[in-house]
Motif scaffolding. Structure first.
Motif, PDB file in Angstrom:
ATOM      1  N   ARG A 182       4.846  -1.067   0.991  1.00  0.00           N
ATOM      2  CA  ARG A 182       4.786  -2.403   0.306  1.00  0.00           C
ATOM      3  C   ARG A 182       3.918  -2.052  -0.933  1.00  0.00           C
ATOM      4  NH1 ARG A 182       1.806  -6.421   4.079  1.00  0.00           N
ATOM      5  NH2 ARG A 182       1.375  -4.515   5.273  1.00  0.00           N
ATOM      6  N   GLN A 183       4.545  -2.715  -2.009  1.00  0.00           N
ATOM      7  CA  GLN A 183       3.617  -2.557  -3.336  1.00  0.00           C
ATOM      8  C   GLN A 183       3.426  -4.042  -3.622  1.00  0.00           C
ATOM      9  OE1 GLN A 183       6.902  -1.358  -5.790  1.00  0.00           O
ATOM     10  NE2 GLN A 183       7.740   0.203  -4.390  1.00  0.00           N
ATOM     11  N   VAL A 184       2.112  -3.990  -4.316  1.00  0.00           N
ATOM     12  CA  VAL A 184       1.558  -5.371  -4.605  1.00  0.00           C
ATOM     13  C   VAL A 184       1.182  -4.915  -6.235  1.00  0.00           C
ATOM     14  CG1 VAL A 184       0.100  -7.365  -4.512  1.00  0.00           C
ATOM     15  CG2 VAL A 184       1.135  -5.937  -2.499  1.00  0.00           C
TER      16      VAL A 184
ATOM     17  N   PRO B 137      -8.866  -7.936  -4.654  1.00  0.00           N
ATOM     18  CA  PRO B 137      -9.061  -8.419  -3.362  1.00  0.00           C
ATOM     19  C   PRO B 137      -8.142  -9.474  -2.669  1.00  0.00           C
ATOM     20  CG  PRO B 137     -11.134  -8.449  -4.570  1.00  0.00           C
ATOM     21  CD  PRO B 137     -10.041  -8.182  -5.582  1.00  0.00           C
ATOM     22  N   GLU B 138      -7.717 -10.274  -3.621  1.00  0.00           N
ATOM     23  CA  GLU B 138      -6.952 -11.365  -3.160  1.00  0.00           C
ATOM     24  C   GLU B 138      -5.374 -11.062  -2.872  1.00  0.00           C
ATOM     25  OE1 GLU B 138      -5.356 -15.064  -1.877  1.00  0.00           O
ATOM     26  OE2 GLU B 138      -7.208 -14.209  -2.050  1.00  0.00           O
ATOM     27  N   MET B 139      -5.161  -9.742  -3.698  1.00  0.00           N
ATOM     28  CA  MET B 139      -3.532  -9.151  -3.403  1.00  0.00           C
ATOM     29  C   MET B 139      -3.845  -8.709  -2.157  1.00  0.00           C
ATOM     30  SD  MET B 139      -3.540  -7.429  -7.240  1.00  0.00           S
ATOM     31  CE  MET B 139      -2.500  -6.098  -6.764  1.00  0.00           C
ATOM     32  N   ALA B 140      -4.631  -7.966  -1.750  1.00  0.00           N
ATOM     33  CA  ALA B 140      -4.702  -7.076  -0.456  1.00  0.00           C
ATOM     34  C   ALA B 140      -4.923  -8.289   0.574  1.00  0.00           C
ATOM     35  CB  ALA B 140      -5.909  -6.236  -0.322  1.00  0.00           C
ATOM     36  N   ARG B 141      -5.739  -9.444   0.484  1.00  0.00           N
ATOM     37  CA  ARG B 141      -5.910 -10.324   1.538  1.00  0.00           C
ATOM     38  C   ARG B 141      -4.358 -11.141   1.862  1.00  0.00           C
ATOM     39  NH1 ARG B 141      -6.079 -15.144   2.467  1.00  0.00           N
ATOM     40  NH2 ARG B 141      -5.480 -15.990   0.486  1.00  0.00           N
ATOM     41  N   ARG B 142      -3.912 -11.594   0.678  1.00  0.00           N
ATOM     42  CA  ARG B 142      -2.433 -12.143   0.706  1.00  0.00           C
ATOM     43  C   ARG B 142      -1.484 -11.533   1.698  1.00  0.00           C
ATOM     44  NH1 ARG B 142      -2.744 -13.463  -4.546  1.00  0.00           N
ATOM     45  NH2 ARG B 142      -1.138 -11.940  -5.013  1.00  0.00           N
TER      46      ARG B 142
ATOM     47  N   ALA C 130      -3.428  -3.690 -12.341  1.00  0.00           N
ATOM     48  CA  ALA C 130      -3.696  -2.758 -11.084  1.00  0.00           C
ATOM     49  C   ALA C 130      -2.384  -2.753 -10.107  1.00  0.00           C
ATOM     50  CB  ALA C 130      -4.980  -3.115 -10.425  1.00  0.00           C
ATOM     51  N   ALA C 131      -2.426  -1.899  -9.265  1.00  0.00           N
ATOM     52  CA  ALA C 131      -1.618  -2.006  -8.098  1.00  0.00           C
ATOM     53  C   ALA C 131      -2.010  -1.478  -6.732  1.00  0.00           C
ATOM     54  CB  ALA C 131      -0.211  -1.216  -8.384  1.00  0.00           C
ATOM     55  N   ILE C 132      -1.439  -2.224  -5.548  1.00  0.00           N
ATOM     56  CA  ILE C 132      -1.931  -1.642  -4.226  1.00  0.00           C
ATOM     57  C   ILE C 132      -0.436  -1.282  -3.565  1.00  0.00           C
ATOM     58  CG2 ILE C 132      -2.764  -2.257  -1.920  1.00  0.00           C
ATOM     59  CD1 ILE C 132      -4.398  -4.283  -3.431  1.00  0.00           C
ATOM     60  N   VAL C 133      -0.350   0.069  -3.391  1.00  0.00           N
ATOM     61  CA  VAL C 133       0.758   0.555  -2.760  1.00  0.00           C
ATOM     62  C   VAL C 133       0.535   1.006  -1.318  1.00  0.00           C
ATOM     63  CG1 VAL C 133       2.671   2.344  -2.829  1.00  0.00           C
ATOM     64  CG2 VAL C 133       1.747   1.592  -4.852  1.00  0.00           C
ATOM     65  N   TYR C 134       0.862   0.414  -0.397  1.00  0.00           N
ATOM     66  CA  TYR C 134       0.623   0.432   0.892  1.00  0.00           C
ATOM     67  C   TYR C 134       1.581   1.577   1.721  1.00  0.00           C
ATOM     68  CZ  TYR C 134       0.517  -0.444   6.220  1.00  0.00           C
ATOM     69  OH  TYR C 134       0.381  -0.606   7.489  1.00  0.00           O
ATOM     70  N   LYS C 135       1.217   2.605   2.198  1.00  0.00           N
ATOM     71  CA  LYS C 135       1.814   3.762   3.112  1.00  0.00           C
ATOM     72  C   LYS C 135       3.177   4.013   2.063  1.00  0.00           C
ATOM     73  CE  LYS C 135       2.024   4.022   7.273  1.00  0.00           C
ATOM     74  NZ  LYS C 135       2.201   3.917   8.666  1.00  0.00           N
ATOM     75  N   ALA C 136       2.905   4.761   0.947  1.00  0.00           N
ATOM     76  CA  ALA C 136       3.903   4.993  -0.152  1.00  0.00           C
ATOM     77  C   ALA C 136       4.921   5.777   0.441  1.00  0.00           C
ATOM     78  CB  ALA C 136       3.008   5.789  -1.339  1.00  0.00           C
ATOM     79  N   THR C 137       6.165   5.877   0.209  1.00  0.00           N
ATOM     80  CA  THR C 137       7.443   6.362   0.862  1.00  0.00           C
ATOM     81  C   THR C 137       7.508   6.259   2.393  1.00  0.00           C
ATOM     82  OG1 THR C 137       6.468   8.605   1.154  1.00  0.00           O
ATOM     83  CG2 THR C 137       6.777   8.072  -1.031  1.00  0.00           C
ATOM     84  N   TRP C 138       6.771   5.585   3.127  1.00  0.00           N
ATOM     85  CA  TRP C 138       7.292   5.432   4.195  1.00  0.00           C
ATOM     86  C   TRP C 138       8.029   4.131   4.456  1.00  0.00           C
ATOM     87  CZ3 TRP C 138       4.293   6.819   9.354  1.00  0.00           C
ATOM     88  CH2 TRP C 138       3.302   7.773   8.919  1.00  0.00           C
ATOM     89  N   PRO C 139       8.858   4.058   5.519  1.00  0.00           N
ATOM     90  CA  PRO C 139      10.169   2.810   5.786  1.00  0.00           C
ATOM     91  C   PRO C 139       9.127   1.360   5.406  1.00  0.00           C
ATOM     92  CG  PRO C 139      10.140   4.329   7.179  1.00  0.00           C
ATOM     93  CD  PRO C 139       8.943   4.816   6.783  1.00  0.00           C
TER      94      PRO C 139
END
Length: 263
Positions: A199-201, A209-214, A187-196
């Motif tokens: 972030r990718q986790v 849940p822990e990936m997002a919390r950290r 699984a992956a979390i991509v925060y604001k994809a393609t914005w300056p």
């Protein structure tokens, strides 16, 4: 004329050439201020009237469009990503049709495409999955009962989840309840994809849940789930020398079959 335009996933240069042209020609721009990169507004001419729809109701948006039409002006309704995905454009288009106002739609790069590009990933891998499910968790607004997340998760296909980053404990529970994904499914979390500030986790379903919390992520992120993020897949038949296509004949020696590491 009203032009619905997809602004793209975030980076200002990911708007389409057509979308950019329409934005430059617009007399009025109504943009989704909570999600559209404001850098795009630099494309508008100095005389352009700009509205932030994050502070408006549907009725106010339509009223602004009607006022522009009455004055013979051109309006761009600037939506994040591609307007056909969670863009709430149908209700606007239906109202414009009722009023006899002409409109068209220019597609854009959705954030789920931007997220895959950022991860250098391919959603549809041979012998892994050929299906992408775009959905979201039920929250303040419901989803149809037949699309409850565990039912969709039962397919084990690639899944791109919008509007769900703030509900990851519940999301993990529903994903696992489907039976096809496990705690160790990538699984992956991509925060604001393609914005300056993108972030990718990357981790597993069990760790979501822990990936997002950290990383302090609770909104404006896509959750991507599935074995497309793993390392095993079959080579594409289209480019296999042993496979005949409409453009070339197969070579004599077949290519060895088996898993291929994806880098």
């Amino acid at each position: 004329m009203i032009h619905f335009v997809g602004a793209g996933s975030g980076a200002p240069d990911l708007i389409t050439v057509r979308g950019q042209r329409l934005l430059r020609e617009a007399d009025v721009v109504i943009y989704a201020g909570s999600l559209v990169n404001p850098e795009l507004l630099r494309e508008a001419k100095p005389s352009c009237t700009i509205y932030d729809s994050a502070r408006m109701t549907l009725e106010q948006v339509i009223a602004a469009m009607q006022e522009a039409e009455a004055c013979g002006k051109t309006t761009v309704r600037l939506h994040t990503g591609d307007p056909s995905i969670y863009g709430a454009i149908r209700e606007q288009m239906d109202e414009l049709e009722r009023l006899g106002v002409d409109f068209d739609v220019t597609p854009g790069v959705s954030s789920f495409c931007g997220a895959a590009a950022s991860l250098k990933a391919e959603y549809t891998l041979p012998d892994v999955t050929q299906t992408v499910i775009i959905t979201r968790m039920a929250g303040r607004t419901p989803v149809p009962e037949r699309e409850e997340l565990s039912r969709l998760a039962a397919h084990g296909a690639t899944m791109a989840l919008f509007l769900s980053a703030g509900m990851l404990p519940q999301l993990r529970e529903r994903l696992l309840a489907g039976g096809a994904y496990t705690e160790s499914t990538p699984a992956a979390i991509v925060y604001k994809a393609t914005w300056p500030e993108e972030r990718q986790v990357v981790g597993t379903v069990g760790e979501l849940p822990e990936m997002a919390r950290r990383n302090g992520i609770d909104k404006t992120a896509l959750i991507l789930v599935g074995d497309f993020l793993g390392n095993s897949y079959e080579r594409s038949k289209l480019y296999d020398p042993a496979f005949t296509t409409g453009y070339r004949r197969a070579e004599q020696q077949p290519t060895p079959q088996g898993g291929t590491d994806h880098v």
